[in-house]
Design a protein around this motif. Sequence first.
Motif, PDB file in Angstrom:
ATOM      1  N   SER A 151      10.374  19.551 -15.809  1.00 50.47           N
ATOM      2  CA  SER A 151       9.771  20.485 -14.861  1.00 50.47           C
ATOM      3  C   SER A 151       8.721  19.817 -13.981  1.00 50.47           C
ATOM      4  O   SER A 151       8.444  20.282 -12.883  1.00 50.47           O
ATOM      5  CB  SER A 151       9.177  21.698 -15.588  1.00 50.47           C
ATOM      6  N   LYS A 152       8.117  18.720 -14.480  1.00 47.91           N
ATOM      7  CA  LYS A 152       7.092  18.029 -13.696  1.00 47.91           C
ATOM      8  C   LYS A 152       7.098  16.547 -14.052  1.00 47.91           C
ATOM      9  O   LYS A 152       7.262  16.192 -15.220  1.00 47.91           O
ATOM     10  CB  LYS A 152       5.730  18.604 -14.064  1.00 47.91           C
ATOM     11  N   TYR A 153       6.910  15.707 -13.057  1.00 49.83           N
ATOM     12  CA  TYR A 153       6.796  14.267 -13.318  1.00 49.83           C
ATOM     13  C   TYR A 153       5.620  13.773 -12.487  1.00 49.83           C
ATOM     14  O   TYR A 153       5.623  13.872 -11.257  1.00 49.83           O
ATOM     15  CB  TYR A 153       8.087  13.557 -12.918  1.00 49.83           C
ATOM     16  N   ILE A 154       4.585  13.313 -13.185  1.00 51.82           N
ATOM     17  CA  ILE A 154       3.355  12.921 -12.485  1.00 51.82           C
ATOM     18  C   ILE A 154       3.108  11.428 -12.705  1.00 51.82           C
ATOM     19  O   ILE A 154       3.143  10.956 -13.854  1.00 51.82           O
ATOM     20  CB  ILE A 154       2.159  13.738 -13.026  1.00 51.82           C
ATOM     21  N   GLU A 155       2.868  10.703 -11.610  1.00 48.15           N
ATOM     22  CA  GLU A 155       2.607   9.263 -11.727  1.00 48.15           C
ATOM     23  C   GLU A 155       1.179   8.951 -11.278  1.00 48.15           C
ATOM     24  O   GLU A 155       0.706   9.499 -10.269  1.00 48.15           O
ATOM     25  CB  GLU A 155       3.585   8.479 -10.852  1.00 48.15           C
ATOM     26  N   LEU A 156       0.522   8.072 -12.008  1.00 53.44           N
ATOM     27  CA  LEU A 156      -0.829   7.634 -11.653  1.00 53.44           C
ATOM     28  C   LEU A 156      -0.864   6.108 -11.593  1.00 53.44           C
ATOM     29  O   LEU A 156      -0.250   5.431 -12.424  1.00 53.44           O
ATOM     30  CB  LEU A 156      -1.839   8.101 -12.711  1.00 53.44           C
ATOM     31  N   ASP A 157      -1.593   5.586 -10.630  1.00 47.48           N
ATOM     32  CA  ASP A 157      -1.823   4.128 -10.558  1.00 47.48           C
ATOM     33  C   ASP A 157      -2.997   3.902  -9.608  1.00 47.48           C
ATOM     34  O   ASP A 157      -3.519   4.857  -9.017  1.00 47.48           O
ATOM     35  CB  ASP A 157      -0.555   3.387 -10.071  1.00 47.48           C
ATOM     36  N   PHE A 158      -3.407   2.656  -9.459  1.00 46.02           N
ATOM     37  CA  PHE A 158      -4.465   2.346  -8.495  1.00 46.02           C
ATOM     38  C   PHE A 158      -4.060   2.858  -7.100  1.00 46.02           C
ATOM     39  O   PHE A 158      -2.878   2.761  -6.738  1.00 46.02           O
ATOM     40  CB  PHE A 158      -4.650   0.836  -8.383  1.00 46.02           C
ATOM     41  N   PRO A 159      -5.033   3.333  -6.301  1.00 46.14           N
ATOM     42  CA  PRO A 159      -4.679   3.849  -4.970  1.00 46.14           C
ATOM     43  C   PRO A 159      -3.919   2.832  -4.102  1.00 46.14           C
ATOM     44  O   PRO A 159      -3.046   3.221  -3.323  1.00 46.14           O
ATOM     45  CB  PRO A 159      -6.043   4.178  -4.342  1.00 46.14           C
ATOM     46  N   GLU A 160      -4.221   1.544  -4.246  1.00 43.59           N
ATOM     47  CA  GLU A 160      -3.506   0.537  -3.426  1.00 43.59           C
ATOM     48  C   GLU A 160      -2.005   0.577  -3.729  1.00 43.59           C
ATOM     49  O   GLU A 160      -1.157   0.414  -2.850  1.00 43.59           O
ATOM     50  CB  GLU A 160      -4.023  -0.887  -3.710  1.00 43.59           C
ATOM     51  N   ILE A 161      -1.691   0.787  -5.011  1.00 42.42           N
ATOM     52  CA  ILE A 161      -0.275   0.810  -5.428  1.00 42.42           C
ATOM     53  C   ILE A 161       0.374   2.124  -5.016  1.00 42.42           C
ATOM     54  O   ILE A 161       1.509   2.144  -4.516  1.00 42.42           O
ATOM     55  CB  ILE A 161      -0.184   0.636  -6.974  1.00 42.42           C
ATOM     56  N   THR A 162      -0.361   3.239  -5.179  1.00 44.65           N
ATOM     57  CA  THR A 162       0.255   4.534  -4.853  1.00 44.65           C
ATOM     58  C   THR A 162       0.411   4.702  -3.335  1.00 44.65           C
ATOM     59  O   THR A 162       1.321   5.390  -2.886  1.00 44.65           O
ATOM     60  CB  THR A 162      -0.554   5.714  -5.446  1.00 44.65           C
ATOM     61  N   THR A 163      -0.461   4.044  -2.558  1.00 40.94           N
ATOM     62  CA  THR A 163      -0.303   4.098  -1.097  1.00 40.94           C
ATOM     63  C   THR A 163       1.008   3.414  -0.698  1.00 40.94           C
ATOM     64  O   THR A 163       1.786   3.926   0.110  1.00 40.94           O
ATOM     65  CB  THR A 163      -1.497   3.398  -0.401  1.00 40.94           C
ATOM     66  N   LYS A 164       1.240   2.241  -1.305  1.00 41.13           N
ATOM     67  CA  LYS A 164       2.489   1.506  -1.007  1.00 41.13           C
ATOM     68  C   LYS A 164       3.693   2.337  -1.432  1.00 41.13           C
ATOM     69  O   LYS A 164       4.703   2.393  -0.745  1.00 41.13           O
ATOM     70  CB  LYS A 164       2.509   0.176  -1.789  1.00 41.13           C
ATOM     71  N   LYS A 165       3.571   2.980  -2.605  1.00 45.41           N
ATOM     72  CA  LYS A 165       4.713   3.754  -3.113  1.00 45.41           C
ATOM     73  C   LYS A 165       4.964   4.978  -2.223  1.00 45.41           C
ATOM     74  O   LYS A 165       6.110   5.301  -1.912  1.00 45.41           O
ATOM     75  CB  LYS A 165       4.467   4.171  -4.569  1.00 45.41           C
ATOM     76  N   THR A 166       3.868   5.616  -1.797  1.00 41.28           N
ATOM     77  CA  THR A 166       4.020   6.768  -0.892  1.00 41.28           C
ATOM     78  C   THR A 166       4.778   6.348   0.372  1.00 41.28           C
ATOM     79  O   THR A 166       5.697   7.034   0.816  1.00 41.28           O
ATOM     80  CB  THR A 166       2.620   7.318  -0.504  1.00 41.28           C
ATOM     81  N   MET A 167       4.406   5.182   0.918  1.00 43.36           N
ATOM     82  CA  MET A 167       5.071   4.723   2.148  1.00 43.36           C
ATOM     83  C   MET A 167       6.545   4.422   1.882  1.00 43.36           C
ATOM     84  O   MET A 167       7.418   4.796   2.662  1.00 43.36           O
ATOM     85  CB  MET A 167       4.363   3.485   2.697  1.00 43.36           C
ATOM     86  N   ALA A 168       6.812   3.764   0.750  1.00 42.81           N
ATOM     87  CA  ALA A 168       8.204   3.408   0.435  1.00 42.81           C
ATOM     88  C   ALA A 168       9.047   4.679   0.259  1.00 42.81           C
ATOM     89  O   ALA A 168      10.188   4.746   0.718  1.00 42.81           O
ATOM     90  CB  ALA A 168       8.255   2.560  -0.831  1.00 42.81           C
ATOM     91  N   ILE A 169       8.460   5.696  -0.388  1.00 43.47           N
ATOM     92  CA  ILE A 169       9.210   6.937  -0.623  1.00 43.47           C
ATOM     93  C   ILE A 169       9.504   7.628   0.711  1.00 43.47           C
ATOM     94  O   ILE A 169      10.626   8.062   0.966  1.00 43.47           O
ATOM     95  CB  ILE A 169       8.431   7.889  -1.563  1.00 43.47           C
ATOM     96  N   THR A 170       8.482   7.685   1.568  1.00 44.51           N
ATOM     97  CA  THR A 170       8.699   8.416   2.830  1.00 44.51           C
ATOM     98  C   THR A 170       9.673   7.658   3.745  1.00 44.51           C
ATOM     99  O   THR A 170      10.389   8.262   4.529  1.00 44.51           O
ATOM    100  CB  THR A 170       7.374   8.682   3.567  1.00 44.51           C
ATOM    101  N   LYS A 171       9.718   6.339   3.594  1.00 43.15           N
ATOM    102  CA  LYS A 171      10.642   5.543   4.417  1.00 43.15           C
ATOM    103  C   LYS A 171      12.089   5.680   3.965  1.00 43.15           C
ATOM    104  O   LYS A 171      13.015   5.429   4.731  1.00 43.15           O
ATOM    105  CB  LYS A 171      10.251   4.063   4.345  1.00 43.15           C
ATOM    106  N   SER A 172      12.274   6.018   2.674  1.00 48.55           N
ATOM    107  CA  SER A 172      13.632   6.035   2.129  1.00 48.55           C
ATOM    108  C   SER A 172      14.162   7.467   2.018  1.00 48.55           C
ATOM    109  O   SER A 172      13.626   8.285   1.286  1.00 48.55           O
ATOM    110  CB  SER A 172      13.644   5.382   0.741  1.00 48.55           C
ATOM    111  N   ARG A 173      15.258   7.722   2.733  1.00 42.67           N
ATOM    112  CA  ARG A 173      15.881   9.055   2.651  1.00 42.67           C
ATOM    113  C   ARG A 173      16.376   9.329   1.250  1.00 42.67           C
ATOM    114  O   ARG A 173      16.300  10.429   0.739  1.00 42.67           O
ATOM    115  CB  ARG A 173      17.073   9.100   3.613  1.00 42.67           C
ATOM    116  N   GLU A 174      16.901   8.250   0.609  1.00 44.08           N
ATOM    117  CA  GLU A 174      17.479   8.416  -0.724  1.00 44.08           C
ATOM    118  C   GLU A 174      16.408   8.867  -1.726  1.00 44.08           C
ATOM    119  O   GLU A 174      16.647   9.723  -2.556  1.00 44.08           O
ATOM    120  CB  GLU A 174      18.107   7.097  -1.175  1.00 44.08           C
ATOM    121  N   LEU A 175      15.195   8.281  -1.604  1.00 45.44           N
ATOM    122  CA  LEU A 175      14.125   8.668  -2.531  1.00 45.44           C
ATOM    123  C   LEU A 175      13.545  10.030  -2.156  1.00 45.44           C
ATOM    124  O   LEU A 175      13.372  10.893  -3.008  1.00 45.44           O
ATOM    125  CB  LEU A 175      12.998   7.623  -2.530  1.00 45.44           C
ATOM    126  N   SER A 176      13.257  10.225  -0.874  1.00 46.66           N
ATOM    127  CA  SER A 176      12.534  11.454  -0.503  1.00 46.66           C
ATOM    128  C   SER A 176      13.433  12.684  -0.607  1.00 46.66           C
ATOM    129  O   SER A 176      12.959  13.766  -0.951  1.00 46.66           O
ATOM    130  CB  SER A 176      11.884  11.339   0.864  1.00 46.66           C
TER     131      SER A 176
END
Length: 347
Positions: free
Chosen positions: A108-133
């Motif tokens: 029902s929920k999946y929550i990920e935590l990491d340093f902001p530098e890492i989560t910023t990169k991951k946010t960008m990668a997710i928004t760039k990828s149609r398959e992920l987003s």
Amino acid sequence: REPTDPDASIRATDSDAALARLSAVQKGYLVDPFVRHLVPRAHLQPPRPPLINIGTYVRTVCIDKLVDGWLQKCSIEGRSGCQILSLGAGSDTRFWRLATGPWKDTLSKYIELDFPEITTKKTMAITKSRELSSLLGKPGEVQIDKSGTGLHSPKYHLFGVDLRLPPADTLSILLASPSTSDSTTPLLSPDVPTLLLFECVLVYMTPEASAQLVQWFVDYFSSTDNNTNRKPRVLGGIVYEMFGLNDPFGRVMVNNLKTRNVSLPGAEPYPTMQSLPKRFLQHGFRASHALSLRELRASHLGTTELERISKLEMLDEVEELELVLEHYAITWGAWIDGTGETKADWA
Ligand code: SAM
């Protein structure tokens, strides 16, 4: 001279993990169609040595089995969902693999935590990828934090935090209601069974900081309420980490990491496999077990799989492989409140 960021080397371990996962996929050990979206220039990355591929394979398959077992147990018990929190998630793809797997409706929920530098990169990668987003929800259902360090959708949430800071401050984000809903219930509900994943992260933190983190969850799930009809609250945990680093081979591993400015304060209290369940038992978990990757490879993969992966690459360093696998372990445990009974029997 530029002042150096002492955490940069810890964050860099995420690239190691992601490159190892990509390599294990490219060599046919693992199936993961999502990893290439989270590794920059994935098609140009050289493969890692067989020893790393095999280690990555063993840990991934075994943690997958534990996670699937947990979701299956939640589903059999008729629980209305199951939450997973991945702490130090880095570029992990597990959410997307689960979202396309047999237990997607139980999660029902999946929550990920990491340093902001890492989560910023991951946010960008997710928004760039149609398959992920596209697997997060419809376009209007996915929101990016103003700071760009996190992302929220109906099931998946990503937050940038330093897990060494006092959990009462950093983890209050889990008590707010999700920005993607109008409800007043907290993002992390103590009434929904919850699995904590610490995949190669606690070793980089002091034992005190890790203990505070685990204790915060136990306290939250122990919080009293007046509902006498509710099912017992359940918390599960999985830790993957290096251990037993005082022997000669362990010291070589520690020194190799030291040359890269990475220290492992979290491994010090765990000189043996028998000591690892303390990670959970010291917080009142009812049961906890640990197995090294060497044991897991020998007895939990099945002969068909072992035969299949033995044909993928030539492995010259068999003894070294055993030594490496003997210094990594998976520990899992279960906590339950009130008079509910539990064993760590979901494994
Ligand atoms: N769990 C992922 C996996 O198994 O592929 C990543 C593992 S990587 C070896 C360790 C991760 O823990 C990195 O992404 C790092 O940034 C994160 N990490 C380490 N210390 C942390 C801290 N104090 N706060 C937040 N994240 C941390």
